[in-house]
Design a protein around this motif. Structure first.
Motif, mmCIF file in Angstrom:
data_model
loop_
_atom_site.group_PDB
_atom_site.id
_atom_site.type_symbol
_atom_site.label_atom_id
_atom_site.label_comp_id
_atom_site.label_asym_id
_atom_site.label_seq_id
_atom_site.Cartn_x
_atom_site.Cartn_y
_atom_site.Cartn_z
ATOM 1 N N GLU A 292 -4.314 -7.839 -4.314
ATOM 2 C CA GLU A 292 -4.091 -6.536 -4.941
ATOM 3 C C GLU A 292 -5.160 -6.215 -5.977
ATOM 4 O OE1 GLU A 292 0.061 -6.119 -5.890
ATOM 5 O OE2 GLU A 292 0.552 -5.990 -3.761
ATOM 6 N N GLU B 68 -0.020 -1.016 -7.883
ATOM 7 C CA GLU B 68 -0.651 -2.332 -7.636
ATOM 8 C C GLU B 68 -0.881 -3.093 -8.943
ATOM 9 O OE1 GLU B 68 -0.017 -3.129 -4.875
ATOM 10 O OE2 GLU B 68 -1.424 -2.573 -3.297
ATOM 11 N N HIS C 174 2.464 -4.517 -9.604
ATOM 12 C CA HIS C 174 2.769 -5.624 -8.684
ATOM 13 C C HIS C 174 2.048 -6.902 -9.123
ATOM 14 C CE1 HIS C 174 3.617 -2.515 -5.239
ATOM 15 N NE2 HIS C 174 4.398 -2.360 -6.287
ATOM 16 N N HIS D 229 9.023 -4.713 -3.788
ATOM 17 C CA HIS D 229 7.608 -4.604 -3.422
ATOM 18 C C HIS D 229 7.468 -3.755 -2.160
ATOM 19 C CE1 HIS D 229 3.578 -6.342 -2.087
ATOM 20 N NE2 HIS D 229 3.348 -5.697 -3.206
ATOM 21 N N GLU E 88 5.191 -0.509 -1.151
ATOM 22 C CA GLU E 88 4.114 -0.768 -0.181
ATOM 23 C C GLU E 88 4.161 0.183 1.014
ATOM 24 O OE1 GLU E 88 1.402 -2.729 -0.309
ATOM 25 O OE2 GLU E 88 2.036 -3.109 -2.365
HETATM 26 FE FE LIG Z 1 1.620 -4.404 -3.907
#
Ligand SMILES: [Fe+2]
Ligand SMILES: [Fe+2]
Length: 314
Positions: free
Chosen positions: A81, A113, A116, A192, A196
């Motif tokens: 990422e 991102e 994440h 997630h 995504e």
């Molecule tokens: Fe991600």
């Protein structure tokens, strides 16, 4: 591109923004919720960890393998990422003075991102709190990002779409249906996956848009660069499979001889290649988009390269 395609592309960017707003989550309030990992639970499902490939291990040892692989799974996402986000920020430049909804979609993608990566750093630390010391993940995200971003945008977007599609496939086909997994680990990948899903749509839109500006020669070179990137991913997987097999051997609580250690190392690599290369390469949407952009002989070059990654390196 005709007018209908333009309208539908603009609509797809807008849909990504809407969904991104609707599903947005917070690391502590929604995902972790004050919970900790429990070493009594599996992290990665058997379908991803390839538990059956670890033929010499007991059920408890296979559970330990799923925890090691689960920790590595979070770390690999944190790693990729870094370059995905940098590429998205770079692509957003093309929309600065154009479609502001497309720009917003990419800004939200980038913001997600970053979140994440923060989540996966937390997961690594939380897994470390319940697992034995000595786990290593020595791959530098910035070093990898510099190497990946040295390749053409076409090649980076091909790799990125592949990654963001397999993330969803793993969740839907393996993580979600497995009733024996850590609820916390499952939630990490549920949340997630929710964000995504938009990323994969945006990857495809950006890849098609970028492809439209390439000459056949540039695209042909980019196909080779995509193959080079997949080989580089495999190099990372080989190193991590070795590290994770050594960590397992040192902490499984019994003596493991050389022959068994080699078999365990080979099983880790087989699982990692399945997770990060072959499951995505076989994703129908990836195949559909890729084959719409390349010639048959370019497709064969990619097939040959992938087939070489099905046999053990020695
Ligand atoms: Fe991600
Ligand atoms: Fe993503």
């Amino acid at each position: 591109m005709n007018a209908i395609d333009k309208i539908s592309d603009a609509g797809r960017y807008a849909r990504c923004v809407e969904t991104s707003k609707r599903v947005r989550w917070d690391i502590d309030e929604d995902v972790i919720r004050g919970r900790r990992f429990d070493a009594a639970h599996k992290f990665l499902p058997d379908g991803l960890s390839l538990a059956d490939a670890f033929t010499t291990l007991s059920a408890e040892e296979k559970r330990f393998v799923s925890q090691i692989q689960g920790r590595t799974y979070a770390n690999i996402f944190g790693l990729v990422e870094r370059f995905i986000n940098a590429k998205v920020l770079e692509l957003s430049h093309d929309h600065w003075f154009g479609d502001q909804v497309a720009l917003e979609a990419l800004v939200r993608f980038s913001d997600e991102e970053l979140k994440h990566q923060a989540l996966f750093r937390r997961i690594d630390a939380m897994a470390g709190a319940v697992l034995p010391d000595g786990y290593r993940f020595d791959i530098d995200p910035n070093g990898v990002a510099h190497a990946v971003l040295g390749k053409s945008t076409w090649a980076v977007l091909a790799l990125t779409l592949h990654i963001e599609l397999f993330t969803q496939l793993h969740y839907r086909q393996s993580i979600e249906p497995d009733t024996g997994l850590s609820e916390l680990f499952k939630d990490v990948f549920l949340y997630h996956w929710k964000e995504e899903s938009q990323h994969a749509i945006l990857d495809e839109l950006e890849w098609m848009r970028h492809d439209g500006g390439l000459t056949p020669e540039q695209r042909d070179r980019a196909v080779d660069e995509f193959i080079e990137l997949v080989a580089a991913v495999d190099g990372i997987l080989q190193a991590q499979a070795k590290a994770d097999a050594a960590y397992f051997r040192a902490n499984c609580g019994r003596a493991v001889g050389e022959a068994e250690a080699r078999a365990i190392g080979a099983a880790f690599l087989k699982a990692y290649r399945w997770q990060y290369i072959h499951s995505g390469a076989r994703h129908p949407q990836f195949g559909k988009v890729l084959s719409s952009l390349i010639s048959e002989s370019q497709g064969q070059r990619i097939e040959v390269a992938l087939a070489a990654l099905r046999t053990s390196p020695e």
